[in-house]
Design a protein around this motif. Structure first.
Motif, PDB file in Angstrom:
ATOM      1  N   PRO A 141       0.810  -1.224   0.000  1.00  0.00           N
ATOM      2  CA  PRO A 141       0.000   0.000   0.000  1.00  0.00           C
ATOM      3  C   PRO A 141       0.837   1.265   0.000  1.00  0.00           C
ATOM      4  O   PRO A 141       0.347   2.328  -0.392  1.00  0.00           O
ATOM      5  N   GLY A 142       2.096   1.187   0.428  1.00  0.00           N
ATOM      6  CA  GLY A 142       2.932   2.386   0.469  1.00  0.00           C
ATOM      7  C   GLY A 142       3.424   2.859  -0.873  1.00  0.00           C
ATOM      8  O   GLY A 142       4.128   3.863  -0.954  1.00  0.00           O
ATOM      9  N   MET A 143       3.080   2.172  -1.968  1.00  0.00           N
ATOM     10  CA  MET A 143       3.535   2.614  -3.284  1.00  0.00           C
ATOM     11  C   MET A 143       2.811   3.854  -3.754  1.00  0.00           C
ATOM     12  O   MET A 143       3.239   4.507  -4.697  1.00  0.00           O
ATOM     13  N   ASN A 144       1.697   4.191  -3.133  1.00  0.00           N
ATOM     14  CA  ASN A 144       0.945   5.379  -3.516  1.00  0.00           C
ATOM     15  C   ASN A 144       0.633   6.235  -2.299  1.00  0.00           C
ATOM     16  O   ASN A 144       0.404   5.718  -1.205  1.00  0.00           O
ATOM     17  N   MET A 145       0.644   7.542  -2.499  1.00  0.00           N
ATOM     18  CA  MET A 145       0.222   8.476  -1.472  1.00  0.00           C
ATOM     19  C   MET A 145      -1.273   8.719  -1.648  1.00  0.00           C
ATOM     20  O   MET A 145      -1.737   9.009  -2.758  1.00  0.00           O
ATOM     21  N   ILE A 179      16.024  -1.083  -1.739  1.00  0.00           N
ATOM     22  CA  ILE A 179      15.566  -2.266  -1.020  1.00  0.00           C
ATOM     23  C   ILE A 179      14.955  -3.249  -2.007  1.00  0.00           C
ATOM     24  O   ILE A 179      14.116  -2.878  -2.832  1.00  0.00           O
ATOM     25  N   HIS A 180      15.397  -4.496  -1.919  1.00  0.00           N
ATOM     26  CA  HIS A 180      14.802  -5.582  -2.689  1.00  0.00           C
ATOM     27  C   HIS A 180      14.025  -6.466  -1.714  1.00  0.00           C
ATOM     28  O   HIS A 180      14.581  -6.911  -0.701  1.00  0.00           O
ATOM     29  N   VAL A 181      12.765  -6.709  -2.020  1.00  0.00           N
ATOM     30  CA  VAL A 181      11.899  -7.472  -1.123  1.00  0.00           C
ATOM     31  C   VAL A 181      11.535  -8.803  -1.788  1.00  0.00           C
ATOM     32  O   VAL A 181      10.993  -8.824  -2.898  1.00  0.00           O
ATOM     33  N   PHE A 182      11.836  -9.893  -1.094  1.00  0.00           N
ATOM     34  CA  PHE A 182      11.497 -11.215  -1.609  1.00  0.00           C
ATOM     35  C   PHE A 182       9.989 -11.398  -1.654  1.00  0.00           C
ATOM     36  O   PHE A 182       9.266 -11.015  -0.737  1.00  0.00           O
ATOM     37  N   ARG A 183       9.517 -12.010  -2.741  1.00  0.00           N
ATOM     38  CA  ARG A 183       8.101 -12.333  -2.880  1.00  0.00           C
ATOM     39  C   ARG A 183       7.937 -13.851  -2.761  1.00  0.00           C
ATOM     40  O   ARG A 183       7.708 -14.556  -3.742  1.00  0.00           O
ATOM     41  N   THR A 184       8.086 -14.356  -1.579  1.00  0.00           N
ATOM     42  CA  THR A 184       7.993 -15.794  -1.368  1.00  0.00           C
ATOM     43  C   THR A 184       7.557 -16.069   0.059  1.00  0.00           C
ATOM     44  O   THR A 184       7.852 -15.289   0.963  1.00  0.00           O
ATOM     45  N   LYS A 185       6.821 -17.159   0.238  1.00  0.00           N
ATOM     46  CA  LYS A 185       6.437 -17.572   1.586  1.00  0.00           C
ATOM     47  C   LYS A 185       7.535 -18.376   2.252  1.00  0.00           C
ATOM     48  O   LYS A 185       7.558 -18.508   3.474  1.00  0.00           O
ATOM     49  N   GLU A 186       8.421 -18.928   1.454  1.00  0.00           N
ATOM     50  CA  GLU A 186       9.508 -19.733   1.996  1.00  0.00           C
ATOM     51  C   GLU A 186      10.706 -18.838   2.305  1.00  0.00           C
ATOM     52  O   GLU A 186      11.144 -18.071   1.449  1.00  0.00           O
ATOM     53  N   PRO A 187      11.242 -18.885   3.507  1.00  0.00           N
ATOM     54  CA  PRO A 187      12.425 -18.067   3.810  1.00  0.00           C
ATOM     55  C   PRO A 187      13.584 -18.407   2.883  1.00  0.00           C
ATOM     56  O   PRO A 187      13.889 -19.591   2.686  1.00  0.00           O
ATOM     57  N   PRO A 188      14.212 -17.421   2.287  1.00  0.00           N
ATOM     58  CA  PRO A 188      15.287 -17.680   1.319  1.00  0.00           C
ATOM     59  C   PRO A 188      16.439 -18.497   1.896  1.00  0.00           C
ATOM     60  O   PRO A 188      17.081 -19.259   1.170  1.00  0.00           O
ATOM     61  N   TRP A 189      16.729 -18.368   3.208  1.00  0.00           N
ATOM     62  CA  TRP A 189      17.856 -19.089   3.785  1.00  0.00           C
ATOM     63  C   TRP A 189      17.567 -20.573   3.986  1.00  0.00           C
ATOM     64  O   TRP A 189      18.462 -21.347   4.273  1.00  0.00           O
ATOM     65  N   LYS A 230      27.894  -0.159  -1.774  1.00  0.00           N
ATOM     66  CA  LYS A 230      27.607  -1.349  -0.974  1.00  0.00           C
ATOM     67  C   LYS A 230      26.429  -2.087  -1.601  1.00  0.00           C
ATOM     68  O   LYS A 230      25.714  -1.541  -2.446  1.00  0.00           O
ATOM     69  N   ALA A 231      26.243  -3.321  -1.146  1.00  0.00           N
ATOM     70  CA  ALA A 231      25.131  -4.119  -1.669  1.00  0.00           C
ATOM     71  C   ALA A 231      23.792  -3.502  -1.280  1.00  0.00           C
ATOM     72  O   ALA A 231      23.671  -2.843  -0.249  1.00  0.00           O
ATOM     73  N   VAL A 232      22.784  -3.715  -2.117  1.00  0.00           N
ATOM     74  CA  VAL A 232      21.444  -3.242  -1.793  1.00  0.00           C
ATOM     75  C   VAL A 232      20.922  -4.021  -0.590  1.00  0.00           C
ATOM     76  O   VAL A 232      21.457  -5.067  -0.218  1.00  0.00           O
ATOM     77  N   VAL A 233      19.867  -3.501   0.030  1.00  0.00           N
ATOM     78  CA  VAL A 233      19.252  -4.148   1.186  1.00  0.00           C
ATOM     79  C   VAL A 233      18.249  -5.190   0.691  1.00  0.00           C
ATOM     80  O   VAL A 233      17.391  -4.883  -0.136  1.00  0.00           O
ATOM     81  N   TRP A 234      18.376  -6.408   1.215  1.00  0.00           N
ATOM     82  CA  TRP A 234      17.418  -7.466   0.897  1.00  0.00           C
ATOM     83  C   TRP A 234      16.570  -7.742   2.138  1.00  0.00           C
ATOM     84  O   TRP A 234      17.111  -7.900   3.236  1.00  0.00           O
ATOM     85  N   ALA A 282      10.776  -7.759  -5.571  1.00  0.00           N
ATOM     86  CA  ALA A 282      10.401  -6.429  -6.046  1.00  0.00           C
ATOM     87  C   ALA A 282      11.438  -5.426  -5.559  1.00  0.00           C
ATOM     88  O   ALA A 282      12.003  -5.587  -4.475  1.00  0.00           O
ATOM     89  N   LYS A 283      11.681  -4.394  -6.360  1.00  0.00           N
ATOM     90  CA  LYS A 283      12.730  -3.406  -6.060  1.00  0.00           C
ATOM     91  C   LYS A 283      12.104  -2.053  -5.737  1.00  0.00           C
ATOM     92  O   LYS A 283      11.168  -1.610  -6.407  1.00  0.00           O
ATOM     93  N   PHE A 284      12.662  -1.408  -4.710  1.00  0.00           N
ATOM     94  CA  PHE A 284      12.125  -0.125  -4.255  1.00  0.00           C
ATOM     95  C   PHE A 284      13.263   0.822  -3.875  1.00  0.00           C
ATOM     96  O   PHE A 284      14.333   0.374  -3.460  1.00  0.00           O
ATOM     97  N   GLN A 285      13.003   2.115  -4.008  1.00  0.00           N
ATOM     98  CA  GLN A 285      13.856   3.154  -3.438  1.00  0.00           C
ATOM     99  C   GLN A 285      13.047   3.823  -2.337  1.00  0.00           C
ATOM    100  O   GLN A 285      11.951   4.337  -2.587  1.00  0.00           O
ATOM    101  N   VAL A 286      13.577   3.802  -1.118  1.00  0.00           N
ATOM    102  CA  VAL A 286      12.827   4.242   0.054  1.00  0.00           C
ATOM    103  C   VAL A 286      13.590   5.348   0.764  1.00  0.00           C
ATOM    104  O   VAL A 286      14.812   5.255   0.934  1.00  0.00           O
ATOM    105  N   PRO A 287      12.911   6.417   1.208  1.00  0.00           N
ATOM    106  CA  PRO A 287      13.596   7.476   1.963  1.00  0.00           C
ATOM    107  C   PRO A 287      14.246   6.914   3.226  1.00  0.00           C
ATOM    108  O   PRO A 287      13.648   6.098   3.931  1.00  0.00           O
ATOM    109  N   THR A 288      15.448   7.350   3.510  1.00  0.00           N
ATOM    110  CA  THR A 288      16.183   6.810   4.659  1.00  0.00           C
ATOM    111  C   THR A 288      15.661   7.304   5.999  1.00  0.00           C
ATOM    112  O   THR A 288      16.062   6.792   7.038  1.00  0.00           O
ATOM    113  N   ASN A 289      14.783   8.311   5.999  1.00  0.00           N
ATOM    114  CA  ASN A 289      14.197   8.767   7.264  1.00  0.00           C
ATOM    115  C   ASN A 289      12.932   7.994   7.615  1.00  0.00           C
ATOM    116  O   ASN A 289      12.269   8.291   8.604  1.00  0.00           O
TER     117      ASN A 289
END
Length: 222
Positions: free
Chosen positions: A93-97, A121-131, A212-216, A141-148
């Motif tokens: 829901p945060g993709m739109n104001m 930030i890259h967000v996994f779209r899976t129910k199974e934990p990647p590890w 540095k690497a992006v945040v996953w 999905a890929k996002f750019q998010v304000p650091t504040n």
């Protein structure tokens, strides 16, 4: 390259061809803008290639907003031209104001001032934990998010809003190489550290994939 016309053509560097005859055409051929199988003059449906969703077709009646062109009476200088439909996702829901009228995005005539620092930030779209399942091809999905942005706000923006706060979790996932992933920091909705900002967690502008690497992240609510 000159454009061909009945009495020569126009060259962007040298002006009109004065000797007449066919214009020079030494450059590479241009591909047709109409897809194969579609009759000439037909307008293909516009698509948002980033999201693979139908876009907003630009008016075909002319160039709006300028007197003397077909379609000009339809728009005025103080009106907003047609824009692509906002991307709406119930999962994010945060993709739109949501503005004061209940619509998505800024109201007509308003512009938005962005925060000057963002993290990727890259967000996994899976129910199974990647590890737990290494070497899998996970969608994300890929996002750019304000650091504040705070961790609590980030949870809400990504739909982690279970009434039971301890079920809302953001888990940092660290790439280990060779298709392996490891758990990093874990934030839970009933803990005090969700009031930290992304920057305070080390997720700042340097997490760009260059410095540095992006945040996953793996975000859950149940």
């Amino acid at each position: 390259m000159a454009g061909q016309g009945p009495m020569g053509g126009w060259n962007s560097n040298f002006g009109w061809d004065t000797e007449g005859g066919p214009a020079s055409n030494n450059g590479p051929p241009f591909a047709s803008a109409v897809p194969a199988g579609m009759p000439y003059g037909a307008t293909p449906t516009m698509m948002n290639t980033m999201m693979n969703t139908p876009g907003y077709a630009w008016p075909q009646s002319g160039y709006p907003g300028y007197p003397g062109y077909p379609g000009a009476p339809s728009y005025y200088p103080n009106q907003r031209l047609p824009q692509p439909h906002p991307r709406v996702s119930p999962d994010v829901p945060g993709m739109n104001m949501v503005n004061s009228t209940g619509g998505a995005g800024c109201e007509p005539g308003y512009n938005y001032i962005f925060h000057d620092e963002h993290t990727k930030i890259h967000v996994f779209r899976t129910k199974e934990p990647p590890w737990r399942a290494p070497r899998m091809n996970y969608s994300f999905a890929k996002f750019q998010v304000p650091t504040n942005t705070t961790i609590a706000e980030l949870m809400l923006r990504f739909g982690a809003c279970n009434p039971n706060p301890c079920l809302n979790r953001i888990t940092e996932v660290i790439e280990g190489g060779g298709g392996r992933w490891y758990r990093g920091m874990i934030f839970q909705g009933d803990q005090m550290d969700i009031n930290k900002t992304l920057k305070e967690c080390g997720w700042d502008r340097s997490r760009s994939g260059r410095e540095k690497a992006v945040v996953w992240l793996w975000i859950t609510k149940d």
